[in-house]
Design a protein around this motif. Structure first.
Motif, PDB file in Angstrom:
ATOM      1  N   UNK A   1       7.455 -13.678 -17.259  1.00 16.74           N
ATOM      2  CA  UNK A   1       8.444 -14.542 -17.897  1.00 16.74           C
ATOM      3  C   UNK A   1       9.025 -15.532 -16.894  1.00 16.74           C
ATOM      4  N   UNK A   2       9.185 -15.092 -15.645  1.00 12.16           N
ATOM      5  CA  UNK A   2       9.674 -16.022 -14.617  1.00 12.16           C
ATOM      6  C   UNK A   2       8.703 -17.188 -14.473  1.00 12.16           C
ATOM      7  N   UNK A   3       7.414 -16.873 -14.488  1.00 14.43           N
ATOM      8  CA  UNK A   3       6.397 -17.924 -14.376  1.00 14.43           C
ATOM      9  C   UNK A   3       6.480 -18.868 -15.577  1.00 14.43           C
ATOM     10  N   UNK A   4       6.628 -18.299 -16.765  1.00 13.99           N
ATOM     11  CA  UNK A   4       6.735 -19.118 -17.978  1.00 13.99           C
ATOM     12  C   UNK A   4       7.961 -20.037 -17.907  1.00 13.99           C
ATOM     13  N   UNK A   5       9.077 -19.486 -17.447  1.00 14.98           N
ATOM     14  CA  UNK A   5      10.309 -20.280 -17.384  1.00 14.98           C
ATOM     15  C   UNK A   5      10.189 -21.423 -16.378  1.00 14.98           C
ATOM     16  N   UNK A   6       9.572 -21.148 -15.256  1.00 14.22           N
ATOM     17  CA  UNK A   6       9.378 -22.216 -14.270  1.00 14.22           C
ATOM     18  C   UNK A   6       8.463 -23.292 -14.840  1.00 14.22           C
ATOM     19  N   UNK A   7       7.396 -22.847 -15.502  1.00 16.07           N
ATOM     20  CA  UNK A   7       6.485 -23.827 -16.111  1.00 16.07           C
ATOM     21  C   UNK A   7       7.200 -24.682 -17.157  1.00 16.07           C
ATOM     22  N   UNK A   8       8.179 -24.086 -17.830  1.00 17.90           N
ATOM     23  CA  UNK A   8       8.872 -24.804 -18.906  1.00 17.90           C
ATOM     24  C   UNK A   8      10.090 -25.575 -18.421  1.00 17.90           C
ATOM     25  N   UNK A   9      10.278 -25.630 -17.084  1.00 20.44           N
ATOM     26  CA  UNK A   9      11.275 -26.550 -16.562  1.00 20.44           C
ATOM     27  C   UNK A   9      12.552 -25.959 -16.015  1.00 20.44           C
ATOM     28  N   UNK A  10      12.655 -24.614 -15.932  1.00 22.29           N
ATOM     29  CA  UNK A  10      13.858 -24.037 -15.316  1.00 22.29           C
ATOM     30  C   UNK A  10      13.910 -24.448 -13.846  1.00 22.29           C
ATOM     31  N   UNK A  11      15.093 -24.858 -13.392  1.00 21.59           N
ATOM     32  CA  UNK A  11      15.214 -25.407 -12.039  1.00 21.59           C
ATOM     33  C   UNK A  11      15.486 -24.353 -10.975  1.00 21.59           C
ATOM     34  N   UNK A  12      15.927 -23.175 -11.384  1.00 23.90           N
ATOM     35  CA  UNK A  12      16.221 -22.172 -10.385  1.00 23.90           C
ATOM     36  C   UNK A  12      16.374 -20.784 -10.979  1.00 23.90           C
ATOM     37  N   UNK A  13      16.104 -19.782 -10.160  1.00 16.37           N
ATOM     38  CA  UNK A  13      16.333 -18.380 -10.535  1.00 16.37           C
ATOM     39  C   UNK A  13      17.210 -17.773  -9.449  1.00 16.37           C
ATOM     40  N   UNK A  14      18.372 -17.290  -9.851  1.00 14.63           N
ATOM     41  CA  UNK A  14      19.377 -16.776  -8.908  1.00 14.63           C
ATOM     42  C   UNK A  14      19.733 -15.347  -9.324  1.00 14.63           C
ATOM     43  N   UNK A  15      19.734 -14.433  -8.371  1.00 15.64           N
ATOM     44  CA  UNK A  15      20.033 -13.037  -8.698  1.00 15.64           C
ATOM     45  C   UNK A  15      21.541 -12.789  -8.667  1.00 15.64           C
ATOM     46  N   UNK A  16      22.008 -12.017  -9.641  1.00 13.03           N
ATOM     47  CA  UNK A  16      23.438 -11.744  -9.775  1.00 13.03           C
ATOM     48  C   UNK A  16      24.003 -10.927  -8.617  1.00 13.03           C
ATOM     49  N   UNK A  17      23.134 -10.348  -7.810  1.00 13.44           N
ATOM     50  CA  UNK A  17      23.617  -9.553  -6.683  1.00 13.44           C
ATOM     51  C   UNK A  17      24.202 -10.425  -5.578  1.00 13.44           C
ATOM     52  N   UNK A  18      23.873 -11.704  -5.552  1.00 12.99           N
ATOM     53  CA  UNK A  18      24.298 -12.563  -4.453  1.00 12.99           C
ATOM     54  C   UNK A  18      25.779 -12.926  -4.547  1.00 12.99           C
ATOM     55  N   UNK A  19      26.278 -13.455  -3.449  1.00 14.44           N
ATOM     56  CA  UNK A  19      27.707 -13.783  -3.346  1.00 14.44           C
ATOM     57  C   UNK A  19      28.057 -14.998  -4.196  1.00 14.44           C
ATOM     58  N   UNK A  20      29.305 -15.074  -4.688  1.00 16.11           N
ATOM     59  CA  UNK A  20      29.729 -16.226  -5.479  1.00 16.11           C
ATOM     60  C   UNK A  20      29.523 -17.559  -4.756  1.00 16.11           C
ATOM     61  N   UNK A  21      29.781 -17.574  -3.445  1.00 17.75           N
ATOM     62  CA  UNK A  21      29.616 -18.838  -2.703  1.00 17.75           C
ATOM     63  C   UNK A  21      28.163 -19.305  -2.741  1.00 17.75           C
ATOM     64  N   UNK A  22      27.220 -18.350  -2.715  1.00 16.89           N
ATOM     65  CA  UNK A  22      25.797 -18.717  -2.783  1.00 16.89           C
ATOM     66  C   UNK A  22      25.478 -19.333  -4.146  1.00 16.89           C
ATOM     67  N   UNK A  23      26.091 -18.785  -5.194  1.00 15.03           N
ATOM     68  CA  UNK A  23      25.848 -19.344  -6.526  1.00 15.03           C
ATOM     69  C   UNK A  23      26.410 -20.765  -6.627  1.00 15.03           C
ATOM     70  N   UNK A  24      27.609 -20.970  -6.110  1.00 15.87           N
ATOM     71  CA  UNK A  24      28.196 -22.309  -6.153  1.00 15.87           C
ATOM     72  C   UNK A  24      27.311 -23.320  -5.403  1.00 15.87           C
ATOM     73  N   UNK A  25      26.785 -22.911  -4.251  1.00  7.38           N
ATOM     74  CA  UNK A  25      25.879 -23.791  -3.504  1.00  7.38           C
ATOM     75  C   UNK A  25      24.615 -24.055  -4.302  1.00  7.38           C
ATOM     76  N   UNK A  26      24.095 -23.001  -4.925  1.00  8.82           N
ATOM     77  CA  UNK A  26      22.858 -23.123  -5.701  1.00  8.82           C
ATOM     78  C   UNK A  26      23.055 -24.102  -6.874  1.00  8.82           C
ATOM     79  N   UNK A  27      24.202 -24.000  -7.544  1.00  7.65           N
ATOM     80  CA  UNK A  27      24.476 -24.911  -8.671  1.00  7.65           C
ATOM     81  C   UNK A  27      24.476 -26.355  -8.177  1.00  7.65           C
TER      82      UNK A  27
END
Length: 228
Positions: free
Chosen positions: A105-131
């Protein structure tokens, strides 16, 4: 996390606030995330929901710059949401924020245009940077998922689709006709539990989790066989 390659679309001006929409059916996580993002002056929350139908009405109207999307949304997954948004010609970027998803499904989502996959385990600051980076047009994929994606893509190239038994083909034909388990059982003169077991076997064989995903796989990989 890596930041390969793909630069897509026009990046958002660095002086503009990034307009966000959050679709996550886990209320506690969703509300916590909204509280976090609301404290960041780079972001403007334009909408949030835990309901797919509601979100599908709101997102085309609000046109957020970045949709923050969970993978597991109850009866459906992000795969169906991204498919729907593609049909609606959604122009924003999609960042999947998830506790995990199948490589296929990750492969399908990337093929369909998802720009990023971020794991919920990471720190909030990492998510803000990723956004911010996704909003600027970068594609960010977790290293762990990237390895799985490469393996999945390689497997797809090297391995043919799993072979189907005669019963598998019968079940898939009925699913394509939209029959419920009880109706399939009547057609095959077997118990409803036997039909459920056959469908579960097809889930395992094809690597999918839902009935709609199984139908999609049938259309993509087995249509010729099902016409025989």
């Amino acid at each position: 996390m890596t930041s390969p390659s793909t630069e897509s679309g026009s990046p958002i001006s660095s002086s503009a606030r990034i307009r966000l929409y959050v679709l996550d059916d886990h209320a506690l996580f969703r509300e916590g995330l909204l509280s976090l993002l609301a404290t960041d002056n780079d972001f403007e929350i334009v909408g949030a929901s835990g309901n797919i139908a509601e979100a599908m009405l709101s997102i085309p109207v609000l046109q957020p710059d970045v949709l923050i999307l969970d993978y597991d949304l109850g009866e459906k997954t992000a795969v169906q949401v991204v498919d729907t948004l593609a049909r609606e010609k959604f122009q924003g970027r999609i960042l999947l924020v998830t506790a995990g998803l199948p490589d296929r499904d990750a492969l399908t989502l990337i093929r369909n245009g998802v720009s990023g996959i971020f794991h919920k385990l990471h720190a909030p600051a990492d998510l803000q940077r990723c956004i911010r980076e996704v909003a600027q047009g970068r594609t960010l994929i977790e290293q762990d998922y990237l390895r799985g994606l490469i393996a999945s893509a390689t497997n797809e190239m090297e391995q043919p689709a799993p072979s189907l038994t005669a019963r598998d083909r019968e079940i898939l034909r009925f699913l394509l006709e939209g029959l419920a388990n009880k109706e399939i059982a009547l057609q095959l003169r077997v118990s409803e539990s036997a039909v459920k077991a056959s469908i579960q076997s097809l889930f395992a064989k094809t690597g999918v989790r839902t009935r709609s995903q199984l139908v999609r796989i049938a259309l993509e990989n087995y249509l010729e066989q099902l016409r025989e």
